[in-house]
Design an enzyme around this catalytic site. Structure first.
Site, short mmCIF file in Angstrom:
data_model
loop_
_atom_site.label_atom_id
_atom_site.label_comp_id
_atom_site.label_asym_id
_atom_site.label_seq_id
_atom_site.Cartn_x
_atom_site.Cartn_y
_atom_site.Cartn_z
N LYS A 1 46.39 43.27 37.39
CA LYS A 1 45.52 43.97 36.65
C LYS A 1 44.09 43.47 36.96
O LYS A 1 43.10 44.21 37.09
CB LYS A 1 45.73 44.04 35.14
CG LYS A 1 44.76 45.08 34.41
CD LYS A 1 44.83 44.70 32.99
CE LYS A 1 44.18 43.56 32.58
NZ LYS A 1 43.34 43.36 31.28
N ASN A 2 43.90 42.17 36.75
CA ASN A 2 42.61 41.74 36.61
C ASN A 2 42.14 41.76 38.08
O ASN A 2 40.65 41.39 38.43
CB ASN A 2 42.26 40.29 36.36
CG ASN A 2 42.63 40.28 34.61
OD1 ASN A 2 42.13 41.26 33.89
ND2 ASN A 2 43.08 39.18 34.00
N ARG B 1 36.37 46.06 28.29
CA ARG B 1 35.29 45.11 28.78
C ARG B 1 34.88 45.46 30.19
O ARG B 1 33.76 45.58 30.69
CB ARG B 1 35.47 43.64 28.26
CG ARG B 1 34.33 42.95 28.66
CD ARG B 1 34.22 41.80 28.29
NE ARG B 1 33.20 40.98 28.29
CZ ARG B 1 32.55 40.40 29.45
NH1 ARG B 1 33.16 40.57 30.58
NH2 ARG B 1 31.42 39.76 29.39
N CYS C 1 39.23 43.54 24.46
CA CYS C 1 39.82 42.75 23.35
C CYS C 1 38.73 42.06 22.39
O CYS C 1 37.74 41.62 22.83
CB CYS C 1 40.65 41.50 24.01
SG CYS C 1 42.25 42.16 24.81
N ASP D 1 44.23 33.01 29.72
CA ASP D 1 45.36 34.27 29.65
C ASP D 1 46.54 34.05 29.49
O ASP D 1 47.56 34.71 29.18
CB ASP D 1 45.00 35.28 30.77
CG ASP D 1 43.71 36.29 30.67
OD1 ASP D 1 43.23 36.13 29.54
OD2 ASP D 1 43.66 36.81 31.58
N ILE E 1 37.44 28.35 26.94
CA ILE E 1 36.87 29.47 27.54
C ILE E 1 36.21 30.73 26.70
O ILE E 1 35.14 30.98 26.77
CB ILE E 1 37.93 30.11 28.68
CG1 ILE E 1 38.74 29.17 29.52
CG2 ILE E 1 37.36 31.31 29.24
CD1 ILE E 1 37.74 28.41 30.45
#
Length: 418
Positions: free
Chosen positions: A22-23, A92, A116, A305, A327
């Site tokens: 997805k990223n 985002r 998120c 993540d 992070i």
């Protein structure tokens, strides 16, 4: 609003096909706006974040032809419109259209992003990178307003930290700049390297992606292209932890060991076995789980993540584990919900102390964000009795058919529609 019902206690066995990342998909969809020629993306995950991003490029006039795990994006008739808050509030990543719109059309108006609720995650570095290339930037009424009527100019960009989004923004914008651009302290994530591979397939000339120094030639001559998206290392890590937490064995088809070294190293420290198979990775646990400490770091360190998922695993390990989140701030929103299942966790600032070995029990819990929601699924798989997870739309943002994939491996899980 859908919910998940999970009855714990089943060992997972079988094979899970890892979807496209997805990223990696989101910036590549945005990158289609750079070129007037079609871009075909394959191995595209079927998740709501991807559908939302396709909706954003449609808003700007792109024609999207969708098929199973693929999309062809034709932006020959695209225009730079205002991307409103109502459009971008769901995630985002929509800020990633800012650079392609600016680079191609010379102007862009994009709402400050949503997504998120795990910290501020400002876009300061994105804006600074575009300004370094010669763009004029202003924030007006919640909008990022960017203009470069005479085009962008190649330069040296030194990022204050290796931000993935800022690296991707700078890289996309620099493809159309006059002259060469050098990005220093660039993010090294596989998703950044995959975006560069996609841009190169479209006609760009980028070197060094995946290292701290990226060179972009600029003045790109675009053409039609096809690109196959890399497998999702976060999804693969999640299912690896699912095998570990249930004491099972899963084959993670398409998972790439070279993208998961830090995850594999930490899993092995807890007593989990991981080895390459013919089609991907095999993850198995036969011994009791051992506690291990964790610090999230930019790639190639352990990914933020997967922090929530690893916390769920440590709830089942003998001994105490210290998890440090470096992070994002406010990324322990899953802790109160894990505690509802019986977890023993104490928070202090950016650290969480997990005392494992407590028996978990099913309960009603609520997902708060994408990765937090899947940590609750993992904990529910080993909780005694029934767990109901509310707000699973968070899961659908980044996990393709998670309940189906787990059910095929033996989990007692079903989706309940409201």
């Amino acid at each position: 609003m859908d919910r998940l019902r999970i009855v714990g206690g089943r060992r997972l066995e079988g094979a899970v096909t890892i979807s496209g990342a997805k990223n990696a998909a989101l910036p590549q969809i945005a990158a289609a706006l750079l070129s007037p020629y079609p871009l075909e993306l394959t191995n595209l995950p079927d998740v709501t974040d991807v559908e939302n991003m396709l909706g954003v490029v449609r808003l700007h006039g792109a024609e999207v032809t969708r098929s199973a795990h693929a999309a062809t994006i034709d932006t020959s008739a695209a225009v730079s419109k205002e991307t409103s808050y109502d459009t971008v509030r769901k995630m985002r990543a929509t800020v990633l259209v800012l650079a392609p719109l600016l680079a191609r059309f010379g102007h862009a108006r994009v709402s400050l992003p949503g997504g998120c609720a795990i910290g501020a995650r400002p876009v300061d570095m994105h804006v600074a990178a575009l300004a370094a290339l010669g763009a004029k930037i202003a924030i007006e009424n919640g909008l990022i307003v960017a203009s470069a009527p005479n085009g962008l100019t190649g330069t040296r960009i030194v990022l204050s930290s290796p931000s993935v989004g800022a690296t991707e923004t700078a890289m996309m914008a620099a493809t159309t700049a006059k002259g060469e651009t050098e990005i220093l302290n660039a993010a090294r994530e596989p998703e950044v390297a995959d975006l560069a591979a996609c841009l190169n397939a479209m006609g760009a000339r980028i070197e060094g992606a995946g290292t701290h120094r990226i060179l972009i030639a600029g003045d790109t001559g675009w053409h039609a292209a096809r690109h196959d998206i890399i497998p999702d290392r976060i999804e693969a890590g999640t299912y690896a932890i699912a095998a570990a937490i249930t004491g099972g064995q899963l084959e993670l088809t398409h998972a790439r060991l070279e993208h998961m070294a830090s995850v594999v190293q930490l899993l092995e420290a807890t007593g989990v076995s991981v080895w390459p198979g013919d089609r991907g990775l095999i993850v198995s646990r036969e011994r009791p789980l051992k506690a291990a400490d964790l610090t999230t770091e930019p790639y190639p360190g352990f990914p933020t993540d997967l922090q929530a998922q690893f916390m769920a695993l440590m709830c089942c390990a003998e001994g105490a584990s210290l998890l440090r989140e470096t992070i994002f701030e406010n990324r322990f929103m899953h802790v109160p919900e894990l505690m509802r299942l019986g977890a023993n966790i104490k928070l202090q600032g950016t650290m969480a102390l997990v005392r494992g070995g407590e028996k978990l029990h099913g309960a009603q819990v609520m997902a708060t964000d994408l990765r937090a929601s899947v940590s609750l699924v993992l904990a529910a798989l080993v909780s005694e009795g029934e767990t109901i997870i509310n707000r699973v739309y968070h899961l659908d943002r980044g996990y393709e058919q998670l309940d189906r994939k787990l059910r095929l491996c033996g989990a007692d899980i079903e989706r309940l529609s409201a």
